[in-house]
Design an enzyme around this catalytic site. Structure first.
Site, PDB file in Angstrom:
ATOM      1  N   THR A 132     -64.909   7.693  42.789  1.00  0.00           N
ATOM      2  CA  THR A 132     -65.686   8.911  42.975  1.00  0.00           C
ATOM      3  C   THR A 132     -66.769   8.641  44.013  1.00  0.00           C
ATOM      4  OG1 THR A 132     -67.386   8.401  41.321  1.00  0.00           O
ATOM      5  CG2 THR A 132     -65.374   9.463  40.526  1.00  0.00           C
TER       6      THR A 132
ATOM      7  N   LEU B 197     -68.219   4.317  40.272  1.00  0.00           N
ATOM      8  CA  LEU B 197     -69.316   5.279  40.224  1.00  0.00           C
ATOM      9  C   LEU B 197     -70.392   4.811  41.193  1.00  0.00           C
ATOM     10  CD1 LEU B 197     -69.569   5.746  36.336  1.00  0.00           C
ATOM     11  CD2 LEU B 197     -68.298   7.159  37.970  1.00  0.00           C
TER      12      LEU B 197
ATOM     13  N   ILE C 270     -69.414  -0.534  39.998  1.00  0.00           N
ATOM     14  CA  ILE C 270     -70.573   0.006  40.694  1.00  0.00           C
ATOM     15  C   ILE C 270     -70.258   0.103  42.185  1.00  0.00           C
ATOM     16  CG2 ILE C 270     -73.048  -0.179  41.082  1.00  0.00           C
ATOM     17  CD1 ILE C 270     -72.164   0.096  38.130  1.00  0.00           C
ATOM     18  N   LYS C 271     -70.283   1.313  42.687  1.00  0.00           N
ATOM     19  CA  LYS C 271     -69.959   1.570  44.093  1.00  0.00           C
ATOM     20  C   LYS C 271     -71.247   1.545  44.909  1.00  0.00           C
ATOM     21  CE  LYS C 271     -66.848   4.623  46.694  1.00  0.00           C
ATOM     22  NZ  LYS C 271     -66.144   5.928  46.645  1.00  0.00           N
ATOM     23  N   ILE C 272     -71.264   0.699  45.925  1.00  0.00           N
ATOM     24  CA  ILE C 272     -72.486   0.410  46.668  1.00  0.00           C
ATOM     25  C   ILE C 272     -72.214   0.516  48.164  1.00  0.00           C
ATOM     26  CG2 ILE C 272     -74.179  -1.408  47.171  1.00  0.00           C
ATOM     27  CD1 ILE C 272     -73.686  -2.464  44.337  1.00  0.00           C
TER      28      ILE C 272
END
EC number: 2.2.1.2
Length: 218
Positions: free
Chosen positions: A27, A57, A83-85
């Site tokens: 996402t 996310l 964890i999308k960074i």
């Protein structure tokens, strides 16, 4: 090759999951905004739909401290949270922090081999190069995937390559031929993958001929 779906729409996730080849979900803030529901309601419903698959996310902060604070809150939602960074110097600091704690990360907005190398070097679980957006500015997005795959193979980096910004089935097939680990695909493109006009024509002909078979068994 793994197939992720790139969406925040639970109905699309549910339909894709019925096809039994879905391996995960990605996402981003844009996709979540399209749903027009409270953030926590959206992400919790996604995680409930695919509790056994990785779900990326994305954090909203631009500094490492903020990314870490937000990421820790997201990670509390479930062990399958990734964890999308964003690919920035501050982002790399956050990636190192999370990976050292055993929390998986996905480095997004990768547009160059140098960026991919740095993300792999700090130990990101996933890296997401955007092929469609490169195509949009008259670059060849799949060339980037080839370069990243070569770098990964040269040094046996553990990061999995997620081909992102997928616009059509050709992107998916080229990713598979190159040997990318994952393609994250919009639902509209997933639907296209199973279709071919000759399949439709052939099926229509078979059904028509079937009607003329006497004493059909079923």
């Amino acid at each position: 090759m793994k197939f992720f779906i790139d969406t925040a729409d639970v109905n699309e996730i549910r339909e894709a999951n019925k096809l039994h080849f879905l391996d995960g979900v990605t996402t981003n803030p844009t996709l979540i905004a399209k749903v027009k529901k409270p953030f926590w309601d959206v992400v919790k419903s996604i995680l409930a739909e695919v509790p056994d698959k990785p779900v990326s996310l994305e954090v909203a902060s631009t500094d490492a401290e903020g990314m870490i604070k937000e990421g820790e809150k997201l990670a509390e939602l479930g062990k399958n949270v990734v964890i999308k960074i964003p690919m920035t110097p501050e982002g790399l600091k956050a990636v190192s922090y999370f990976e050292n704690k055993g929390i998986k990360t996905n480095v997004t907005l990768v547009f160059s081999p140098a960026q991919a190398l740095l993300a792999m070097k700090v130990g990101a679980s996933y890296i997401s190069p955007f092929v469609g957006r490169l195509d949009d500015i008259s670059h060849t997005g799949m060339d980037l995937i080839r370069q990243i795959k070569q770098i990964k193979d040269n040094y046996n980096f553990k990061s999995e390559i997620i081909v992102a910004s997928v616009r059509n089935p050709v992107h998916v097939i080229e990713s598979a031929m190159i040997g990318a680990d994952i393609a994250t695909i919009p639902y509209s493109v997933i639907a296209q993958l199973a279709k071919h006009p000759l399949t439709d024509i052939g099926l229509e002909r078979f059904l028509k001929d079937w009607e003329s078979v006497p004493e059909k068994p079923f």
